[in-house]
Design an enzyme around this catalytic site. Structure first.
Site, PDB file in Angstrom:
ATOM      1  N   GLY A  18       0.833  -1.202   0.000  1.00  5.94           N
ATOM      2  CA  GLY A  18       0.000   0.000   0.000  1.00  5.94           C
ATOM      3  C   GLY A  18       0.864   1.247   0.000  1.00  5.94           C
ATOM      4  O   GLY A  18       1.626   1.482   0.935  1.00  5.94           O
ATOM      5  N   GLY A  20      -0.109   4.413   0.148  1.00  9.36           N
ATOM      6  CA  GLY A  20      -0.868   5.586   0.598  1.00  9.36           C
ATOM      7  C   GLY A  20      -0.030   6.370   1.595  1.00  9.36           C
ATOM      8  O   GLY A  20       1.209   6.328   1.556  1.00  9.36           O
ATOM      9  N   PHE A  21      -0.703   7.055   2.505  1.00  5.43           N
ATOM     10  CA  PHE A  21       0.021   7.929   3.428  1.00  5.43           C
ATOM     11  C   PHE A  21       0.970   7.147   4.333  1.00  5.43           C
ATOM     12  O   PHE A  21       2.110   7.551   4.549  1.00  5.43           O
ATOM     13  CB  PHE A  21      -0.968   8.739   4.273  1.00  5.43           C
ATOM     14  CG  PHE A  21      -1.565   9.865   3.501  1.00  5.43           C
ATOM     15  CD1 PHE A  21      -0.877  11.059   3.337  1.00  5.43           C
ATOM     16  CD2 PHE A  21      -2.811   9.737   2.905  1.00  5.43           C
ATOM     17  CE1 PHE A  21      -1.415  12.104   2.605  1.00  5.43           C
ATOM     18  CE2 PHE A  21      -3.357  10.771   2.172  1.00  5.43           C
ATOM     19  CZ  PHE A  21      -2.661  11.963   2.012  1.00  5.43           C
ATOM     20  N   GLU A 179     -17.721  19.175   2.391  1.00  5.39           N
ATOM     21  CA  GLU A 179     -16.809  19.785   1.407  1.00  5.39           C
ATOM     22  C   GLU A 179     -17.369  19.653  -0.007  1.00  5.39           C
ATOM     23  O   GLU A 179     -17.324  20.614  -0.788  1.00  5.39           O
ATOM     24  CB  GLU A 179     -15.423  19.145   1.530  1.00  5.39           C
ATOM     25  CG  GLU A 179     -14.763  19.528   2.844  1.00  5.39           C
ATOM     26  CD  GLU A 179     -13.348  19.002   3.053  1.00  5.39           C
ATOM     27  OE1 GLU A 179     -12.638  19.596   3.884  1.00  5.39           O
ATOM     28  OE2 GLU A 179     -12.959  18.013   2.411  1.00  5.39           O
ATOM     29  N   ASP A 309      -5.488   3.469   7.937  1.00 10.67           N
ATOM     30  CA  ASP A 309      -6.944   3.324   8.074  1.00 10.67           C
ATOM     31  C   ASP A 309      -7.420   1.909   8.400  1.00 10.67           C
ATOM     32  O   ASP A 309      -8.577   1.718   8.733  1.00 10.67           O
ATOM     33  CB  ASP A 309      -7.633   3.769   6.767  1.00 10.67           C
ATOM     34  CG  ASP A 309      -7.785   5.275   6.681  1.00 10.67           C
ATOM     35  OD1 ASP A 309      -7.333   5.972   7.605  1.00 10.67           O
ATOM     36  OD2 ASP A 309      -8.351   5.756   5.675  1.00 10.67           O
ATOM     37  N   ALA A 325      -5.093  11.372   7.531  1.00  6.45           N
ATOM     38  CA  ALA A 325      -3.769  11.268   6.932  1.00  6.45           C
ATOM     39  C   ALA A 325      -2.636  11.430   7.956  1.00  6.45           C
ATOM     40  O   ALA A 325      -1.682  10.633   7.939  1.00  6.45           O
ATOM     41  CB  ALA A 325      -3.645  12.284   5.798  1.00  6.45           C
TER      42      ALA A 325
HETATM   43  C1  FAD Z   1     -12.707  11.919   0.203  1.00  5.25           C
HETATM   44  C2  FAD Z   1     -11.729  11.840   1.343  1.00  5.25           C
HETATM   45  C3  FAD Z   1     -11.338  12.991   1.995  1.00  5.25           C
HETATM   46  C4  FAD Z   1     -10.449  12.938   3.038  1.00  5.25           C
HETATM   47  N1  FAD Z   1     -10.071  14.108   3.640  1.00  5.25           N
HETATM   48  C5  FAD Z   1      -9.141  14.083   4.608  1.00  5.25           C
HETATM   49  C6  FAD Z   1      -8.665  15.302   5.175  1.00  5.25           C
HETATM   50  O1  FAD Z   1      -9.122  16.401   4.806  1.00  5.25           O
HETATM   51  N2  FAD Z   1      -7.695  15.232   6.126  1.00  5.25           N
HETATM   52  C7  FAD Z   1      -7.172  14.028   6.538  1.00  5.25           C
HETATM   53  O2  FAD Z   1      -6.269  14.023   7.371  1.00  5.25           O
HETATM   54  N3  FAD Z   1      -7.623  12.862   6.034  1.00  5.25           N
HETATM   55  C8  FAD Z   1      -8.577  12.861   5.085  1.00  5.25           C
HETATM   56  N4  FAD Z   1      -9.031  11.679   4.553  1.00  5.25           N
HETATM   57  C9  FAD Z   1      -8.556  10.398   5.133  1.00  5.25           C
HETATM   58  C10 FAD Z   1      -7.167  10.038   4.660  1.00  5.25           C
HETATM   59  O3  FAD Z   1      -7.088  10.159   3.263  1.00  5.25           O
HETATM   60  C11 FAD Z   1      -6.870   8.621   5.115  1.00  5.25           C
HETATM   61  O4  FAD Z   1      -6.945   8.579   6.523  1.00  5.25           O
HETATM   62  C12 FAD Z   1      -5.480   8.186   4.672  1.00  5.25           C
HETATM   63  O5  FAD Z   1      -5.418   8.160   3.264  1.00  5.25           O
HETATM   64  C13 FAD Z   1      -5.141   6.811   5.241  1.00  5.25           C
HETATM   65  O6  FAD Z   1      -3.867   6.432   4.807  1.00  5.25           O
HETATM   66  P1  FAD Z   1      -3.523   4.900   4.545  1.00  5.25           P
HETATM   67  O7  FAD Z   1      -2.071   4.868   4.193  1.00  5.25           O
HETATM   68  O8  FAD Z   1      -4.014   4.054   5.641  1.00  5.25           O
HETATM   69  O9  FAD Z   1      -4.415   4.498   3.285  1.00  5.25           O
HETATM   70  P2  FAD Z   1      -4.510   5.129   1.836  1.00  5.25           P
HETATM   71  O10 FAD Z   1      -3.902   6.481   1.791  1.00  5.25           O
HETATM   72  O11 FAD Z   1      -5.900   4.954   1.427  1.00  5.25           O
HETATM   73  O12 FAD Z   1      -3.564   4.168   0.987  1.00  5.25           O
HETATM   74  C14 FAD Z   1      -3.851   2.824   0.795  1.00  5.25           C
HETATM   75  C15 FAD Z   1      -3.077   2.377  -0.428  1.00  5.25           C
HETATM   76  O13 FAD Z   1      -3.174   0.964  -0.534  1.00  5.25           O
HETATM   77  C16 FAD Z   1      -3.381   0.614  -1.894  1.00  5.25           C
HETATM   78  N5  FAD Z   1      -4.033  -0.676  -1.905  1.00  5.25           N
HETATM   79  C17 FAD Z   1      -5.284  -0.976  -1.477  1.00  5.25           C
HETATM   80  N6  FAD Z   1      -5.516  -2.283  -1.619  1.00  5.25           N
HETATM   81  C18 FAD Z   1      -4.403  -2.821  -2.135  1.00  5.25           C
HETATM   82  C19 FAD Z   1      -4.041  -4.153  -2.485  1.00  5.25           C
HETATM   83  N7  FAD Z   1      -4.863  -5.180  -2.316  1.00  5.25           N
HETATM   84  N8  FAD Z   1      -2.811  -4.346  -2.986  1.00  5.25           N
HETATM   85  C20 FAD Z   1      -1.946  -3.321  -3.164  1.00  5.25           C
HETATM   86  N9  FAD Z   1      -2.253  -2.047  -2.843  1.00  5.25           N
HETATM   87  C21 FAD Z   1      -3.453  -1.806  -2.323  1.00  5.25           C
HETATM   88  C22 FAD Z   1      -4.247   1.748  -2.441  1.00  5.25           C
HETATM   89  O14 FAD Z   1      -4.165   1.820  -3.845  1.00  5.25           O
HETATM   90  C23 FAD Z   1      -3.644   2.956  -1.723  1.00  5.25           C
HETATM   91  O15 FAD Z   1      -2.608   3.528  -2.479  1.00  5.25           O
HETATM   92  C24 FAD Z   1      -9.931  11.689   3.474  1.00  5.25           C
HETATM   93  C25 FAD Z   1     -10.316  10.523   2.836  1.00  5.25           C
HETATM   94  C26 FAD Z   1     -11.205  10.596   1.765  1.00  5.25           C
HETATM   95  C27 FAD Z   1     -11.619   9.330   1.052  1.00  5.25           C
END
Ligand code: FAD
Length: 429
Positions: A18, A20-21, A179, A309, A325
């Site tokens: 993953g 993401g953040f 938003e 998340d 994030a």
């Molecule tokens: C519309 C929206 C608005 C938001 N606004 C805010 C805000 O204003 N402020 C804030 O702090 N937070 C905000 N958030 C929340 C924030 O984006 C999340 O808390 C954050 O992205 C979580 O990070 P993460 O690394 O856990 O997951 P993510 O950033 O979601 O990253 C997960 C990654 O895993 C990858 N992935 C998923 N499944 C697989 C798989 N099976 N195999 C390989 N890769 C995979 C995905 O492609 C993605 O790149 C918002 C979220 C959304 C949806």
């Protein structure tokens, strides 16, 4: 507390699932450190700045403004390999994962941070009748639907059909719903108002539907009230205390027996952890999140870590660590630091993760926002300015930072978002 496992000889192979953040931050911390050989796997080829998805959905920004090629981010880092594959299963005991491609990825340490997905609260059939907002494809689908509806309304003489096309229903009055609603109101009242001849875009109904008693429930009551007043001033119809009981075609059914016709139904009511989380251990809450050990390792598997998340954690005061994030970033950093400490001194006791709350913000159309951090509360233009600068600062490392800033400035001054083009169908986004 887990004792760290004995590290292998040679560079430690770290598999980050993953980008993401959480995953990006962990890989960044380990990049350039030749004690580690990092493989970062994501099902997409980009890192997505989700907080700005609503701007893509409302035609204020283009998709590339809020995403960056993961491969490009690590282009100069020889110890980081980026692969695009979707992980379909994880073997925690073997510290390995299998991709959709059929490849098996073997590592010494693993970080699972696959994030969340839109949750329709057990009504998966509603997924086909409403649009979520979690990926770039989702945001483009929302934008396309609303713009297409306006085009169709321009072709449709005054009728119930036109009224339906001219209604955007947003379900969920959390930050994403607020938003979106504010930005749609801005789009139709300001930006598009001179574009059409037969319809008056300012008559487009933007309806925000929230099941609880107030929007932005996680904020103080007076901030929720401010958000509601501000949205209403922008022309948004705010419905609180009403739950959706069914979605049939273009008709929303509510628990009070009322119905609403809308050709653009947007679901912003909830997210749940990626289903891979539940394959690792028993979910700890309704959202499918799983509880790690205090050091963020998977219970019983000290070589495997969890972050972002998918994680359900509590602060010392018992409040939940929010799915935002900054929490994901801090978890990614924490895991990287544990790995680095153990590379220095094998067997060191691992520190527990502690979340440093940076506060939260929600933007309400152009010029207004609410912000809550520690004991400080901001609202209106100062909160909007703070939001603007924090988000730009957060985009550091994105080559598109300047493009985003210029795009915003242009749209702000001219009320003319540049991304009104309708391209492709929903699946082709
Ligand atoms: C519309 C929206 C608005 C938001 N606004 C805010 C805000 O204003 N402020 C804030 O702090 N937070 C905000 N958030 C929340 C924030 O984006 C999340 O808390 C954050 O992205 C979580 O990070 P993460 O690394 O856990 O997951 P993510 O950033 O979601 O990253 C997960 C990654 O895993 C990858 N992935 C998923 N499944 C697989 C798989 N099976 N195999 C390989 N890769 C995979 C995905 O492609 C993605 O790149 C918002 C979220 C959304 C949806």
């Amino acid at each position: 507390m887990d004792r760290a496992p004995t590290p292998p000889t040679g560079p430690t192979r770290v598999l980050v699932i993953g980008g993401g953040f959480a995953g990006l931050e962990c890989a960044r911390e380990l990049a350039g450190d030749d004690r580690f050989e990092v493989t970062l796997i994501d099902r997409t080829n980009h890192h997505l700045f989700q907080p700005l998805l609503y701007q893509v959905a409302t035609a204020a920004l283009a998709a590339p403004d809020i995403a960056r090629s993961t491969r490009q981010i690590f282009a100069g880092e020889r110890n980081v390999t980026v692969l695009m594959d979707e992980i379909v299963s994880i073997d925690a005991a073997a510290v390995s994962a299998t991709g959709k491609s059929g490849a098996v990825y073997q590592a010494d340490r693993m970080l699972v941070c696959v994030g969340a997905r839109t949750s329709w609260f057990g009504h998966d059939e509603w997924e086909k009748r409403s649009l979520g907002l979690k990926t770039l494809a989702d945001a483009r689908a929302v934008r396309r639907q609303v713009l297409q509806n306006l085009e169709n309304a321009e072709l449709t003489p005054g009728s119930a059909e036109r009224a339906k096309l001219m209604t955007v229903a947003i379900i969920g009055g959390g930050p994403t719903g607020v938003e979106l609603a504010g930005a749609f109101a801005d789009l139709v009242h300001r930006s598009l108002k001179t574009d059409f001849r037969r319809i008056d875009t300012s008559t487009l109904r933007v309806i925000l539907i929230e099941g609880s008693g107030r929007v932005l429930e996680a904020y103080d009551e007076d901030q929720s009230e401010y958000a509601r007043r501000r949205l209403e001033k922008l022309g948004v119809e705010v419905m609180t205390g009403v739950r959706v009981s069914d979605i049939q075609g273009d008709t929303l059914h509510f628990n009070d027996g009322n119905t609403l016709e809308s050709a653009a139904i947007i679901w912003a009511a909830g997210v749940a952890a990626h289903p891979l989380a539940a394959t690792l251990t028993e979910p700890a809450d309704r959202g499918g999140r799983i509880r790690p050990e205090p050091d963020l390792s998977l219970p019983g598997h000290p070589h495997v870590f969890l972050a972002g998340d998918i994680v359900s954690l509590k602060n010392e005061d018992g409040s939940p660590v929010p799915g935002v994030a900054p929490a994901a970033v801090q978890m990614g950093q924490h895991v990287a630091r544990i790995l680095q400490r153990e590379a220095d001194q094998p067997g060191r006791e691992r520190p527990p993760f502690r979340y440093h709350d940076k506060g939260m913000m929600a933007i309400i159309g152009k010029n207004a926002a609410v912000a809550k951090t520690g004991s400080m509360r901001l609202r209106g233009f100062p909160a909007w300015l703070a939001w603007l600068f924090i988000h730009i600062a957060f985009l550091v490392g994105f080559r598109n930072k300047l493009a985003v800033l210029l795009g915003w400035a242009y749209a702000y001054i001219r009320n003319e978002p540049e991304t009104r083009i309708i391209v492709g169908d929903r699946d082709g986004a």
